[in-house]
Design a protein around this motif. Structure first.
Motif, PDB file in Angstrom:
ATOM      1  N   TYR A 339     -11.903  37.652  15.014  1.00 40.70           N
ATOM      2  CA  TYR A 339     -10.726  37.079  15.663  1.00 40.70           C
ATOM      3  C   TYR A 339     -10.280  35.832  14.899  1.00 40.70           C
ATOM      4  O   TYR A 339     -11.107  35.078  14.379  1.00 40.70           O
ATOM      5  N   ALA A 340      -8.976  35.656  14.830  1.00 36.61           N
ATOM      6  CA  ALA A 340      -8.425  34.552  14.043  1.00 36.61           C
ATOM      7  C   ALA A 340      -7.409  33.780  14.870  1.00 36.61           C
ATOM      8  O   ALA A 340      -6.735  34.333  15.748  1.00 36.61           O
ATOM      9  N   ALA A 341      -7.312  32.509  14.584  1.00 31.85           N
ATOM     10  CA  ALA A 341      -6.277  31.660  15.176  1.00 31.85           C
ATOM     11  C   ALA A 341      -5.867  30.619  14.150  1.00 31.85           C
ATOM     12  O   ALA A 341      -6.668  30.221  13.293  1.00 31.85           O
ATOM     13  N   ILE A 342      -4.619  30.219  14.219  1.00 36.96           N
ATOM     14  CA  ILE A 342      -4.091  29.166  13.344  1.00 36.96           C
ATOM     15  C   ILE A 342      -3.554  28.073  14.244  1.00 36.96           C
ATOM     16  O   ILE A 342      -2.706  28.327  15.113  1.00 36.96           O
ATOM     17  N   TYR A 343      -4.035  26.849  14.050  1.00 38.40           N
ATOM     18  CA  TYR A 343      -3.579  25.721  14.859  1.00 38.40           C
ATOM     19  C   TYR A 343      -2.878  24.700  13.979  1.00 38.40           C
ATOM     20  O   TYR A 343      -3.418  24.276  12.948  1.00 38.40           O
ATOM     21  N   GLY A 344      -1.671  24.317  14.367  1.00 43.89           N
ATOM     22  CA  GLY A 344      -0.962  23.240  13.694  1.00 43.89           C
ATOM     23  C   GLY A 344      -1.089  21.981  14.517  1.00 43.89           C
ATOM     24  O   GLY A 344      -0.616  21.916  15.661  1.00 43.89           O
ATOM     25  N   MET A 345      -1.740  20.963  13.972  1.00 40.92           N
ATOM     26  CA  MET A 345      -1.933  19.732  14.731  1.00 40.92           C
ATOM     27  C   MET A 345      -0.596  19.037  14.934  1.00 40.92           C
ATOM     28  O   MET A 345       0.301  19.110  14.091  1.00 40.92           O
ATOM     29  N   VAL A 346      -0.475  18.398  16.086  1.00 37.65           N
ATOM     30  CA  VAL A 346       0.813  17.858  16.524  1.00 37.65           C
ATOM     31  C   VAL A 346       0.748  16.331  16.525  1.00 37.65           C
ATOM     32  O   VAL A 346       0.158  15.725  17.434  1.00 37.65           O
ATOM     33  N   SER A 347       1.318  15.732  15.511  1.00 37.75           N
ATOM     34  CA  SER A 347       1.329  14.272  15.421  1.00 37.75           C
ATOM     35  C   SER A 347       2.322  13.689  16.419  1.00 37.75           C
ATOM     36  O   SER A 347       3.506  14.039  16.391  1.00 37.75           O
ATOM     37  N   PRO A 348       1.872  12.762  17.288  1.00 41.58           N
ATOM     38  CA  PRO A 348       2.797  12.102  18.200  1.00 41.58           C
ATOM     39  C   PRO A 348       3.295  10.768  17.638  1.00 41.58           C
ATOM     40  O   PRO A 348       3.987  10.023  18.343  1.00 41.58           O
ATOM     41  N   VAL A 349       2.928  10.450  16.393  1.00 41.35           N
ATOM     42  CA  VAL A 349       3.213   9.132  15.830  1.00 41.35           C
ATOM     43  C   VAL A 349       3.916   9.248  14.494  1.00 41.35           C
ATOM     44  O   VAL A 349       3.892  10.299  13.841  1.00 41.35           O
ATOM     45  N   GLU A 350       4.512   8.131  14.070  1.00 43.13           N
ATOM     46  CA  GLU A 350       5.134   8.046  12.756  1.00 43.13           C
ATOM     47  C   GLU A 350       4.669   6.762  12.082  1.00 43.13           C
ATOM     48  O   GLU A 350       4.470   5.740  12.741  1.00 43.13           O
ATOM     49  N   GLY A 351       4.508   6.823  10.778  1.00 41.99           N
ATOM     50  CA  GLY A 351       4.074   5.650  10.032  1.00 41.99           C
ATOM     51  C   GLY A 351       3.342   6.083   8.786  1.00 41.99           C
ATOM     52  O   GLY A 351       3.512   7.206   8.292  1.00 41.99           O
ATOM     53  N   VAL A 352       2.499   5.211   8.267  1.00 39.31           N
ATOM     54  CA  VAL A 352       1.672   5.530   7.103  1.00 39.31           C
ATOM     55  C   VAL A 352       0.266   5.847   7.597  1.00 39.31           C
ATOM     56  O   VAL A 352      -0.379   5.019   8.258  1.00 39.31           O
ATOM     57  N   LEU A 353      -0.211   7.028   7.300  1.00 40.26           N
ATOM     58  CA  LEU A 353      -1.512   7.480   7.787  1.00 40.26           C
ATOM     59  C   LEU A 353      -2.641   6.744   7.070  1.00 40.26           C
ATOM     60  O   LEU A 353      -2.681   6.695   5.842  1.00 40.26           O
ATOM     61  N   ARG A 354      -3.547   6.162   7.853  1.00 41.43           N
ATOM     62  CA  ARG A 354      -4.741   5.552   7.264  1.00 41.43           C
ATOM     63  C   ARG A 354      -5.911   6.531   7.278  1.00 41.43           C
ATOM     64  O   ARG A 354      -6.644   6.657   6.310  1.00 41.43           O
ATOM     65  N   ALA A 355      -6.068   7.251   8.397  1.00 42.92           N
ATOM     66  CA  ALA A 355      -7.188   8.207   8.502  1.00 42.92           C
ATOM     67  C   ALA A 355      -6.982   9.084   9.715  1.00 42.92           C
ATOM     68  O   ALA A 355      -6.226   8.755  10.640  1.00 42.92           O
ATOM     69  N   TYR A 356      -7.672  10.222   9.701  1.00 41.36           N
ATOM     70  CA  TYR A 356      -7.763  11.073  10.884  1.00 41.36           C
ATOM     71  C   TYR A 356      -9.075  10.735  11.586  1.00 41.36           C
ATOM     72  O   TYR A 356     -10.169  10.967  11.036  1.00 41.36           O
ATOM     73  N   ILE A 381       3.514   9.879   7.712  1.00 43.65           N
ATOM     74  CA  ILE A 381       3.349  10.953   8.689  1.00 43.65           C
ATOM     75  C   ILE A 381       4.479  10.850   9.708  1.00 43.65           C
ATOM     76  O   ILE A 381       4.899   9.749  10.078  1.00 43.65           O
ATOM     77  N   ARG A 382       4.997  12.001  10.138  1.00 40.61           N
ATOM     78  CA  ARG A 382       6.095  12.053  11.103  1.00 40.61           C
ATOM     79  C   ARG A 382       5.622  12.699  12.397  1.00 40.61           C
ATOM     80  O   ARG A 382       4.603  13.406  12.420  1.00 40.61           O
ATOM     81  N   ARG A 383       6.373  12.457  13.454  1.00 39.18           N
ATOM     82  CA  ARG A 383       6.114  13.166  14.696  1.00 39.18           C
ATOM     83  C   ARG A 383       6.381  14.655  14.466  1.00 39.18           C
ATOM     84  O   ARG A 383       7.361  15.030  13.829  1.00 39.18           O
ATOM     85  N   THR A 384       5.524  15.499  14.994  1.00 38.12           N
ATOM     86  CA  THR A 384       5.676  16.939  14.823  1.00 38.12           C
ATOM     87  C   THR A 384       6.715  17.463  15.798  1.00 38.12           C
ATOM     88  O   THR A 384       6.554  17.347  17.022  1.00 38.12           O
ATOM     89  N   VAL A 385       7.785  18.056  15.250  1.00 40.05           N
ATOM     90  CA  VAL A 385       8.854  18.592  16.094  1.00 40.05           C
ATOM     91  C   VAL A 385       9.237  20.021  15.705  1.00 40.05           C
ATOM     92  O   VAL A 385      10.049  20.657  16.379  1.00 40.05           O
ATOM     93  N   ASP A 386       8.646  20.542  14.610  1.00 38.44           N
ATOM     94  CA  ASP A 386       8.963  21.895  14.173  1.00 38.44           C
ATOM     95  C   ASP A 386       7.850  22.384  13.242  1.00 38.44           C
ATOM     96  O   ASP A 386       6.836  21.695  13.061  1.00 38.44           O
TER      97      ASP A 386
END
Length: 429
Positions: A339-356, A381-386
């Motif tokens: 079984y397989a799944a693909i997940y796209g993480m959803v950023s709620p923030v915008e700015g310069v990414l330092r770390a996950y 990094i941008r807010r995920t909208v699409d």
């Protein structure tokens, strides 16, 4: 027209229109089968959506830029004696149809080419064929759109006529929201750097959305894989897709989806090659969202191959190189090995990414297959909208569906504001 030619190998030649990085898996599959591949770029300038995803020049024996003269491009391509013309993406569909027609190769013809690209014409075409279709309007005037929405009532989806990646798709609950969405789109360019010249407004279709991936030869269709989409209301988007899950061909929803999908393909004249259909299973049955006459994007074929053992990639090669083998096997239900799944993480923030933060917890998941950061520390990094703004793509794979579902839920639990560490001040929800 620019052409760079290497020595021609004595093997079948495939022409791929707009073979950017996102479709390299199909290019490599043809190469593995002993083919040479000629790349044709349908536009002089690289469209916006592909600028961060260049192609690999070494994959091709020639790279031809179409300058608007179809006869000239067909003549340049004919020197390689191709056996097939394949579109690598949405924007290449119409030129691929034209080239196949000029060269006398298996193709879908040109009479319905526009209906295979224009989302309004697409839906009207299947409606004319007697299929369930969304109520809609091609909007060029804000007042007309507002009046139409008031009469229709409920939620409306406003989107670019020829877009992709869900970019510019807006869910509108009031006529005022529809008008605002229309004004953002009408005079703008889509992701392919082409003018919208209006917007498509459609009724919102309630129900689970599925992705049905097919390959056809001589009008005979085969379902390669079916995916259920998971959606959430996040970042101001009512129906943001965050995950796809591969479903078994024996699931009771697959038969009605396949029957409807095949009738859509027939109505749109898709007789040869791959197609990617997005269909809502509404309370009254399946209804088309849209279809692309090309392979699925987003790494879906690769994930399907891992789960099933083959995907649109192998089926597309068979359809164009070994039609007898295609016809022998077409219609055979696929079986899930893992079984397989693909997940796209959803950023709620915008700015310069330092770390996950906490990404190591995802890396320890039992079903983790790949974790692909599309945005790395130090980048914006941008807010995920699409579909174009996921910062990380995670692919899960396991023999047990329950393990995949559990790990998918774990990722959702981790995915939030706390997951994204930013430099300095940040904006978000």
């Amino acid at each position: 027209m620019t052409t760079a030619v290497q020595d021609l190998p004595g093997n079948p030649c495939i022409v791929m229109v707009d073979a950017y990085a996102g479709v390299r898996s199909l290019v490599l599959e043809f190469l593995r089968q002993g083919c040479s591949v000629v790349r044709v770029q349908s536009t002089r300038e690289t469209p916006y959506v592909y600028r961060s995803a260049p192609y690999v020049p070494e994959d091709f024996v020639a790279d031809i830029t179409h300058e608007g003269d179809v006869a000239a491009t067909a003549k340049a391509v004919a020197e390689f004696a191709p056996v097939a013309v394949v579109s690598g993406g949405e924007i290449g569909v119409e030129l691929a149809d034209l080239l196949a027609d000029h060269l006398g190769l298996p193709g879908n013809g040109t009479a319905l080419s526009a209906a295979r690209r224009d989302k309004h014409l697409m839906v009207e075409t299947i409606r004319a064929a007697g299929l369930r279709a969304a109520r809609q309007l091609f909007a060029t005037d804000a007042e007309e759109l507002a009046a139409w929405h008031r009469e229709l009532g409920g939620r409306v989806v406003v989107k670019p006529p020829r877009g992709a990646g869900s970019q510019g798709v807006t869910f509108c609950d009031t006529p005022e929201e529809s008008v605002a969405a229309f004004r953002l789109l009408a005079d703008a360019d889509d992701v392919f750097s082409q003018p919208n010249n209006g917007a498509v407004a459609q009724e919102y279709l309630a129900g689970t959305e599925y992705m049905v991936n097919t390959v056809s030869r001589d009008g005979r269709h085969h379902v390669c894989d079916v995916w259920r989409t998971d959606r959430a209301s996040r970042n101001g988007v009512v129906d943001l897709c965050d995950a796809l899950s591969l479903i078994d061909s024996g699931s009771r929803v697959v038969a009605p989806l396949a029957d409807y999908a095949f009738r859509v393909l027939d109505a749109l004249g898709i007789r040869h090659g791959p197609a990617h259909l997005e269909i809502r299973m509404t309370p009254t049955g399946p209804c088309l969202v849209e279809v692309g006459a090309r392979i699925a994007g987003g790494g879906i074929p690769a994930a399907a191959g891992l789960g099933i053992g083959e995907s649109q990639l192998e089926w597309t090669v068979d359809a164009f190189l070994r039609p007898e083998r295609f016809h022998e096997r077409a219609g055979t239900p696929y079986g899930i090995r893992r079984y397989a799944a693909i997940y796209g993480m959803v950023s709620p923030v915008e700015g310069v990414l330092r770390a996950y933060r906490g990404i190591e917890e995802i890396e320890r998941l039992e079903s983790l297959h790949t974790l692909t950061p599309l945005v790395r520390p130090g980048q914006g990094i941008r807010r995920t909208v699409d579909d174009l703004t996921y910062p990380v793509i995670v692919t899960l794979l396991h023999e047990l569906d329950e393990v995949v579902r559990r790990d998918l839920n774990t990722i959702r639990h981790l995915d939030g504001t706390g997951f994204y560490a930013l430099d300095g001040a940040a904006t978000g929800s």
